[in-house]
Design an enzyme around this catalytic site. Sequence first.
Site, PDB file in Angstrom:
ATOM      1  N   HIS A  38       0.870  -1.030  -0.444  1.00 32.57           N
ATOM      2  CA  HIS A  38       0.171   0.071  -0.128  1.00 32.57           C
ATOM      3  C   HIS A  38       0.977   1.472   0.726  1.00 32.57           C
ATOM      4  O   HIS A  38       1.983   1.063   0.148  1.00 32.57           O
ATOM      5  CB  HIS A  38      -0.853   0.271   1.260  1.00 32.57           C
ATOM      6  CG  HIS A  38      -1.682   1.607   1.224  1.00 32.57           C
ATOM      7  ND1 HIS A  38      -1.453   2.563   2.522  1.00 32.57           N
ATOM      8  CD2 HIS A  38      -2.437   1.914   0.229  1.00 32.57           C
ATOM      9  CE1 HIS A  38      -2.340   2.895   2.584  1.00 32.57           C
ATOM     10  NE2 HIS A  38      -2.787   2.312   1.231  1.00 32.57           N
ATOM     11  N   HIS A  74       0.070  10.909  -1.826  1.00 35.00           N
ATOM     12  CA  HIS A  74      -1.159  10.410  -0.818  1.00 35.00           C
ATOM     13  C   HIS A  74      -1.819  11.989  -0.079  1.00 35.00           C
ATOM     14  O   HIS A  74      -3.099  12.166  -0.709  1.00 35.00           O
ATOM     15  CB  HIS A  74      -0.232   9.536  -0.390  1.00 35.00           C
ATOM     16  CG  HIS A  74      -1.932   9.590   0.612  1.00 35.00           C
ATOM     17  ND1 HIS A  74      -2.394   9.750   1.797  1.00 35.00           N
ATOM     18  CD2 HIS A  74      -2.708   8.064   0.675  1.00 35.00           C
ATOM     19  CE1 HIS A  74      -3.973   9.048   1.712  1.00 35.00           C
ATOM     20  NE2 HIS A  74      -4.384   7.547   0.841  1.00 35.00           N
TER      21      HIS A  74
END
EC number: 4.6.1.-
Length: 307
Positions: A38, A74
């Site tokens: 991830h 992100h």
Amino acid sequence: MLCFFVLFFCCGTVLLEGADIDEIEHADKRRPIWNMGHMVNAVYQIDEFVDLGANAIETDVTFTKSANAEYTYHGVPCDCHRWCKKWEYVNDFLKALRRATTPGDAKYRSQLILVVFDLKTDYLTASTAYDAGKDFAKRLLQHYWNGGSNGGRAYIILSIPDLAHYKFINGFKEQLKTQGHEDLLAKVGYDFWGNEDLSSTRAAFQKAGVQDKEHIWQSDGITNCWLRTLKRVREAVANRDSSNGYINKVYYWTVDKYASVRDAINAGADGIMTNYPNVIVDVLKENDFKGKFRMATYNDNPWETFK
């Protein structure tokens, strides 16, 4: 002459061993699992997560207001116990990713077979999502697929947060067709990750021109900071296994604890997205799992439903 026979024997042995490996993998009836690292947004993290056991990674892609892919980033907030601000320019990341997934390259990592691009289209409109899809297709074609010549071999999933942005897929597909590389769509799959109703998700795929079971991965999940039941995962698995479903594969995010990994695999998930790929590796070695599950390899088609 002796040297020739020795060389012939050695090379032949290597080829036979490679063929034997392929036969063993095809004969293996265990369910393949995609171990998805991830938030892999910095180039050095590609090796870091593969070294931990990942055979797939997830990378975030941000866009400008003009619908141009800009960073692999992100930002805050993100998962607990992770640094949220690692980044690269998209083009630079794609070039590094190409090297990591191109056989023969010094940076090649054969284990890395799938990449999920988490497309941060949140600030785009329905119409600019189409433009963003075209832009990202151009970048993938140039920097990852190397213009269609000896590019990276990994399978790609376009993961979109909002059903209203289905036109990203339209733009992406049309751009590859315009540039004469419709063949590369064989390497591309699709996902909506906003945890919407499955029937609404199916309708969005249809609007995007994606037919039932046409390279569709269905995700479900939430940040590792919170708990989430497996109810929707089980619904997605039931759809996947139905004769009239639309899903090929199901993955669950973000799962870091051993017990949660076990539960997700037992629920039927094909992929587990995690910050700790070594946890999935460990679980797959446990007595309750090693006889029924294994790590996916490049010989496993990610668009085929396991039966």
